[in-house]
Write an enzyme that holds these catalytic residues in place. Structure first.
Site, PDB file in Angstrom:
ATOM      1  N   ASP A  47       0.789  -1.244   0.000  1.00 22.90           N
ATOM      2  CA  ASP A  47       0.000   0.000   0.000  1.00 22.90           C
ATOM      3  C   ASP A  47       0.821   1.294   0.000  1.00 22.90           C
ATOM      4  O   ASP A  47       1.804   1.399   0.736  1.00 22.90           O
ATOM      5  CB  ASP A  47      -0.856   0.089   1.272  1.00 22.90           C
ATOM      6  N   GLU A 229     -10.459  -2.278   4.200  1.00 23.41           N
ATOM      7  CA  GLU A 229      -9.126  -1.776   4.519  1.00 23.41           C
ATOM      8  C   GLU A 229      -8.946  -0.380   3.915  1.00 23.41           C
ATOM      9  O   GLU A 229      -9.682   0.036   3.019  1.00 23.41           O
ATOM     10  CB  GLU A 229      -8.054  -2.725   3.963  1.00 23.41           C
TER      11      GLU A 229
HETATM   12  C1  FRU Z   1      -3.929  -3.570   2.759  1.00 24.92           C
HETATM   13  C2  FRU Z   1      -3.302  -4.029   4.081  1.00 24.92           C
HETATM   14  C3  FRU Z   1      -3.652  -3.073   5.178  1.00 24.92           C
HETATM   15  C4  FRU Z   1      -2.525  -3.264   6.149  1.00 24.92           C
HETATM   16  C5  FRU Z   1      -1.360  -3.501   5.232  1.00 24.92           C
HETATM   17  C6  FRU Z   1      -0.330  -4.455   5.767  1.00 24.92           C
HETATM   18  O1  FRU Z   1      -3.288  -4.062   1.634  1.00 24.92           O
HETATM   19  O2  FRU Z   1      -3.723  -5.351   4.371  1.00 24.92           O
HETATM   20  O3  FRU Z   1      -4.927  -3.285   5.753  1.00 24.92           O
HETATM   21  O4  FRU Z   1      -2.340  -2.143   6.971  1.00 24.92           O
HETATM   22  O5  FRU Z   1      -1.882  -4.008   4.024  1.00 24.92           O
HETATM   23  O6  FRU Z   1       0.785  -4.530   4.921  1.00 24.92           O
END
Ligand code: FRU
Length: 519
Positions: A47, A229
């Protein structure tokens, strides 16, 4: 295969070599390494995090494993850019330690030093991230929100000694996005975060970024087939009119996305400083007819646009988002060497009124803007049934094309085409569906769910279909009808598969115009 003759321009887009304003990254000996999409030099990336603009510099932090090409050791990597296209990787900003992984979050410039973490003369950049606690921590198994701050414009970061600042004793409370609210209810910081498994967005407010007061909860609503998310919440004017605005709530979802696996949904509604309300409900969301698009929709109809959130600190009114150009279904298997995953091109999002409906439009920050002349230009001309190869080839290009399908059954393009592979973008007139088919796009067997065909309903406008397509070595990003619908997909073709073609099925189609600008 017939070959199209051009009406202007150079004989080959690759020979035309028109460069945009920025300098592309090196891709030597690495056929999938994009030129204009950020990748970390080595190792894993997911992300985008903490995107913030400050003093002429765009900061992109990102989920990063500094030690390998697979997910793990989650830390915030860091890159900077002055134009959103050429990125310079910086040292890891916030590293994990034995007690916590540094999950996704946001960053704000605390201009008035409300947090007290800087001084009036040197206010801090504050990152609000999720502490994913390991068993080595007394909070093991929980996810809670924490702060880190920088007093040197993002170069070095210090974790706040009072972390975490918001703990709900939850195992799935994450991805805080913080913004400054200035409205009828007052002036304060607002955090949107998710209770991921509950499919809920929770809202909090704060005067100092350190102590947080609960405001409200939104959801579950609409797409709920996976965890929620990386939320975001911002206000946008409709057609640039500040007196007619909507709030946009972004909720990324995995799996359960429109094309399978990960995707971003959005809701249009109102935020009064306490609660977000949208005309959409779960019931409406379950209806698979056009009316549900009035209140919510998908940010992208492809497989590879996830965890998309927006920059803070851009004062000129532009709302710019970046997504992770991958999908949790197969992200760990993509066939790149030493590095894994790229970001999408940054996109400016805006709202417009179309046929009485408020719609979201997206436009890429364009690496080819300012290019002196198109590499290849054809049309207007009739498009007879069959496949016409273009006198151009490209692995990195922008293609602008406008079709008038007329009485034809379908029209479309082949991109990244070679002897045995191609990515097919086709428009079925009767169904009104734009499809991107990557089943024979190149390497596709590294995961059973990678070969796929994406589809989005795209009405013709005045009988025409306008597409803007960005190719960048391992990606195809399609913006249809001036950004009303987008499809983003990864592809892994042979380096030599760079042919381009247009096609029609049935008589009566016209190619109104086609421009290729590329390298
Ligand atoms: C989204 C996610 C978020 C988390 C991160 C962990 O892709 O699953 O919810 O904070 O990636 O790498």
């Amino acid at each position: 295969m017939d070959v199209l003759t051009t009406t202007a321009g150079a004989p080959s887009a690759s020979a035309a070599g028109t460069a945009g304003p920025a300098t592309p990254a090196s891709s030597a000996a690495d056929p999938f390494r994009p030129e204009w999409h950020f990748t970390s030099e080595r190792n894993w990336l997911n992300d985008p995090n903490g995107m913030v603009y400050l003093n002429g510099t765009y900061h992109l932090f990102y989920q990063h494993n500094p030690f390998g090409p697979d997910w793990g050791n989650m830390s915030w990597g860091h890159a900077t850019s002055r134009d959103l296209l050429s990125w310079e990787e910086q040292p890891v900003a916030i590293p994990c330690d034995e007690r916590e992984a540094i999950f996704s979050g946001s960053a704000v410039f605390d201009q008035h030093n409300t947090s007290g973490l800087g001084t009036a003369g040197n206010p801090p950049l504050v990152a609000i991230y999720t502490s994913a606690y390991s068993d080595a921590s007394p909070l093991g198994g929980r996810q809670a929100q924490s702060l880190a701050y920088s007093l040197d414009e993002g170069t070095t970061w210090t974790k706040y000694s009072g972390n975490p600042v918001l703990d709900r004793a939850s195992a799935d409370f994450r991805d805080p996005k913080v913004f400054r609210y200035d409205g009828g209810a007052g002036s304060y910081w607002v955090m949107v975060a998710v209770e991921a498994v509950e499919r809920q967005v929770v809202l909090y407010k704060s005067a100092d970024l350190k102590s947080w007061e609960y405001l409200s909860t939104f959801g579950p609503a609409n797409a709920t087939g996976g965890v929620w998310e990386c939320p975001d919440l911002f206000e946008l004017p409709v057609d640039g009119n500040p007196a007619d605005s909507r709030w946009v709530l972004i909720v990324n979802i995995n799996p359960g996305g429109i094309a399978g696996g990960s995707a971003g949904q959005y809701f249009l509604g109102e935020f009064d400083g306490v609660a977000f309300r949208s005309g959409s409900t779960v019931t409406e969301g379950l209806q698979q007819d056009g009316s549900l698009m009035r209140e919510y929709g998908w940010l992208d109809w492809g497989r590879d646009y996830y965890a998309a959130v927006s920059f803070s600190g851009i004062a000129d009114g532009r709302r710019i988002m970046i997504g992770w150009m991958n999908n949790w279904d197969y992200a760990g298997s993509t066939p790149t060497g030493g590095w894994r995953s790229a970001m999408s091109l940054p996109r400016e999002v805006s709202l417009a009124r179309l046929d009485g409906k408020v719609v979201l439009r997206q436009a890429a920050i364009d690496p080819f803007e300012g290019a002196i002349s198109p590499g290849v230009r054809c049309g207007p001309r009739p498009l007879p049934p069959g496949v016409l190869e273009l006198p151009a080839s490209a692995a990195v290009a922008r293609i602008d094309v406008e079709f008038e399908p007329g009485t034809a059954n379908s029209v479309g393009l082949l991109v990244r085409a070679g002897r045995a592979e191609r990515t097919v973008l086709s428009y079925d007139v009767e169904e009104g569906l734009l499809r991107l088919d990557r089943r024979e796009s190149g390497q596709a067997g590294f995961h059973h769910s990678f070969p796929s065909v994406e589809a989005v309903a795209v009405p013709l406008q005045d009988g025409r279909l306008r597409l803007k397509i960005y190719l960048d070595r391992c990606s195809v990003e399609v913006f249809a009808q001036d950004g009303l619908a987008t499809i983003t997909d990864l592809v892994f073709p042979a380096e030599a598969s760079t042919a381009l073609a247009v096609f029609a099925e049935g008589e009566g189609a016209h190619l109104v115009a086609l421009d290729v600008v590329g390298r």
